[in-house]
Scaffold this active site. Structure first.
Site, short mmCIF file in Angstrom:
data_model
loop_
_atom_site.label_atom_id
_atom_site.label_comp_id
_atom_site.label_asym_id
_atom_site.label_seq_id
_atom_site.Cartn_x
_atom_site.Cartn_y
_atom_site.Cartn_z
N ASP A 195 -16.44 -56.46 -13.69
CA ASP A 195 -16.29 -55.82 -12.37
C ASP A 195 -17.62 -55.66 -11.65
OD1 ASP A 195 -13.50 -55.46 -12.94
OD2 ASP A 195 -14.10 -53.84 -14.26
N LYS B 150 -18.63 -60.29 -9.22
CA LYS B 150 -19.03 -61.69 -9.36
C LYS B 150 -18.38 -62.58 -8.32
CE LYS B 150 -17.52 -61.86 -13.63
NZ LYS B 150 -17.31 -60.46 -13.96
N GLY C 82 -10.08 -60.20 -12.55
CA GLY C 82 -9.60 -59.89 -11.20
C GLY C 82 -10.75 -60.06 -10.25
N HIS C 83 -10.75 -61.14 -9.50
CA HIS C 83 -11.85 -61.38 -8.56
C HIS C 83 -11.34 -61.18 -7.15
CE1 HIS C 83 -14.15 -64.15 -11.57
NE2 HIS C 83 -14.11 -62.89 -11.92
N GLN D 26 -14.90 -61.72 -16.89
CA GLN D 26 -15.36 -60.61 -17.73
C GLN D 26 -16.90 -60.60 -17.74
OE1 GLN D 26 -12.67 -62.66 -19.43
NE2 GLN D 26 -11.50 -61.46 -18.00
P1 IMP Z 1 -8.37 -57.94 -22.78
O1 IMP Z 1 -9.31 -58.94 -22.21
O2 IMP Z 1 -7.15 -57.72 -21.92
O3 IMP Z 1 -8.01 -58.23 -24.20
O4 IMP Z 1 -9.12 -56.52 -22.81
C1 IMP Z 1 -10.23 -56.29 -23.67
C2 IMP Z 1 -11.28 -55.42 -22.99
O5 IMP Z 1 -11.88 -56.16 -21.93
C3 IMP Z 1 -10.73 -54.15 -22.35
O6 IMP Z 1 -11.70 -53.12 -22.45
C4 IMP Z 1 -10.54 -54.56 -20.91
O7 IMP Z 1 -10.56 -53.45 -20.04
C5 IMP Z 1 -11.75 -55.44 -20.72
N1 IMP Z 1 -11.58 -56.43 -19.63
C6 IMP Z 1 -10.85 -57.56 -19.68
N2 IMP Z 1 -10.95 -58.23 -18.52
C7 IMP Z 1 -11.77 -57.52 -17.74
C8 IMP Z 1 -12.30 -57.74 -16.43
O8 IMP Z 1 -12.05 -58.74 -15.75
N3 IMP Z 1 -13.13 -56.75 -15.96
C9 IMP Z 1 -13.47 -55.66 -16.70
N4 IMP Z 1 -13.01 -55.45 -17.93
C10 IMP Z 1 -12.17 -56.37 -18.45
#
Ligand code: IMP
Length: 444
Positions: A13, A16, A40-41, A224
């Site tokens: 977040d 990017k 989520g972009h 991420q």
């Molecule tokens: P997962 O990717 O859904 O398995 O989540 C694993 C961890 O990564 C959790 O703490 C999510 O909140 C975090 N996470 C996954 N995708 C994002 C993102 O795009 N932005 C911020 N945190 C993310």
């Protein structure tokens, strides 16, 4: 060699999307190499906001080939709804390519992600519940289904049945749930999804190499971020892929020699969603989903934490969760510089610091009386780390309309100079608002 990588340097977040979009302008191809629709972009173009989860940011430009590489996990239902949303808003998606080697997210994955989180209760990871971890787990266990399997109905069914046998047992015996219906899944994926996504399926490794060999500019778009990396992040509070720049090599099929520029995106403060250590975290007012301030947090600290969340609009684009805020952490950033071989930094959301009397930067951690300027190796130390801050004067002039470095108030420029001095790479781009044009390019 004209390959650029853009990665997040904190816990995601960082904004990017904005700079990826800006850099994409000069590219022929934009490639996603890991993650899935957990990303989520948000891109704001001519005042219109586009929220992308799976498609590369470059999809908004008609001359760019947007590529979903083999390292991504793909839920075809999401791919279809996203491309339909884009088309309904006038965006041409016909150039999109999806690797046949990318793994599929299946309904089992989503179900098991959701149920696992529920079962963990207080110890949950805070995942996005999109099935990302279970899909990557099946990939590593060599039982996953790939996008190319959709092209052979017999193979798809065989693999699906084998997987369903195991997953339905887990659903029944571990989670006390009803089994999922294989026929329904096969019908949805083969009959409904395949005809819509088939035109996108391609050998993306060849496409990427053809583009690079032809001297075209290719941008690899990370999702991420560095400290959510499966190997280098704050395990187990991480995602299940490798968002660091090295992820490009496996997730897109390009060796490191091709990459000549690595841009790290960092927010002017830090946020994190989900669970896990966060040394510079600030308390916030209790939120609707159970977040509550530490007992010893001062009213001043809570007001500041709330400022970052509310003024910074720090709500998850995917989950709607309130993000945890904190001050900029130069210790983490030094590690991100190393892990990604960053050549430069892009700082986002500097305008969110407008109006603060002073701004703080964490320059080191105190762990049991020992000063650490680099990330402690043992994670227990990270949990125990107390930030050591340097305090700088804030600025009162709003930054939203600044477009040239000379227009930045002295205090804002001093803050940027301080950050780059602390982490050792130049800050070349600075975001001062959500719009595409709201940024400053620094000549450093
Ligand atoms: P997962 O990717 O859904 O398995 O989540 C694993 C961890 O990564 C959790 O703490 C999510 O909140 C975090 N996470 C996954 N995708 C994002 C993102 O795009 N932005 C911020 N945190 C993310």
């Amino acid at each position: 060699m004209p390959a650029t990588v853009v990665v997040g340097t904190q816990w995601g977040d960082e904004g990017k999307g904005k700079f990826t979009d800006l850099m994409a302008k000069d590219m022929s191809m934009v490639v996603r190499f890991q993650g899935g629709h957990n990303a989520g972009h948000t891109l704001v173009v001519d005042g219109e906001s586009f929220a992308l989860q799976l498609c590369p940011s470059g999809i908004l430009y008609p001359y760019i080939v947007p590529v979903i590489g083999n390292g991504v996990v793909v839920d075809p239902r999401v791919l279809i709804s996203e491309t339909e949303m884009l088309r309904s808003r006038g965006v041409d998606t016909s150039n999109l390519k999806v690797s046949g080697n990318a793994h599929l997210i299946l309904p089992f994955h989503q179900e098991i992600d959701r149920l696992t989180e529920r079962r963990l209760g207080n110890r949950k990871l805070g995942t996005t519940k999109r099935g990302i971890g279970p899909a990557y787990a099946d990939k590593a266990s060599r039982v996953g289904l790939r996008v190319q399997d959709l092209l052979d109905a017999k193979i798809f069914r065989q693999k699906l049945e084998a997987l369903a046998k195991e997953k339905n047992q887990i659903l029944a015996k571990v989670f006390n749930q009803l089994p999922l219906d294989v026929d329904e899944i096969a019908a949805e994926y083969l009959d409904e999804c395949l005809p819509k996504i088939e035109p996108y399926i391609a050998d993306t490794v060849t496409l990427v190499h053809d583009a690079l060999d032809a001297g075209q500019h290719v941008l690899f778009e990370g999702a991420q971020a560095t400290f959510l990396d499966l190997d280098h992040g704050t395990y187990p509070f991480v995602t299940s892929s490798n968002p660091v720049a090295g992820g490009v090599t496996t997730g897109a099929g390009v060796g490191p020699r091709y990459i000549d520029r690595v841009v790290g995106v960092a927010k002017a403060y830090v946020t994190r969603v989900g669970t896990g250590p966060f040394p510079t975290e600030l308390a916030i007012t209790a939120d609707a989903i159970g977040g509550k301030p530490r007992d010893d947090a001062s009213a001043e600290e809570i007001a500041l934490g709330d400022h970052f969340v509310e003024v910074g609009r720090e709500y998850g684009t995917v989950t709607g969760r309130r993000r945890r805020p904190g001050w900029f952490d130069a210790v983490m950033l030094r590690q991100a510089v190393r892990l990604n071989s960053l050549s430069e930094l892009a700082i986002t959301k500097l305008d969110i610091l407008d109006g603060l009397d002073t701004v703080k930067v964490c320059v080191a951690y105190d762990v049991d009386g020992v000063r650490h300027t680099h990330l402690p190796y043992h994670q227990s130390d990270l949990h125990a780390a107390r930030p050591i801050y340097e305090e700088l004067p804030g600025w009162s002039t709003p930054l939203g309309d600044v477009t040239e470095p000379a227009g930045l108030p002295k205090e804002a420029e001093d803050y940027l100079a301080f950050l780059q001095d602390q982490v050792g790479v130049p800050v070349r781009l600075v975001g001062v608002g959500p719009g595409r044009e709201q940024y400053v390019k620094r000549d450093v």
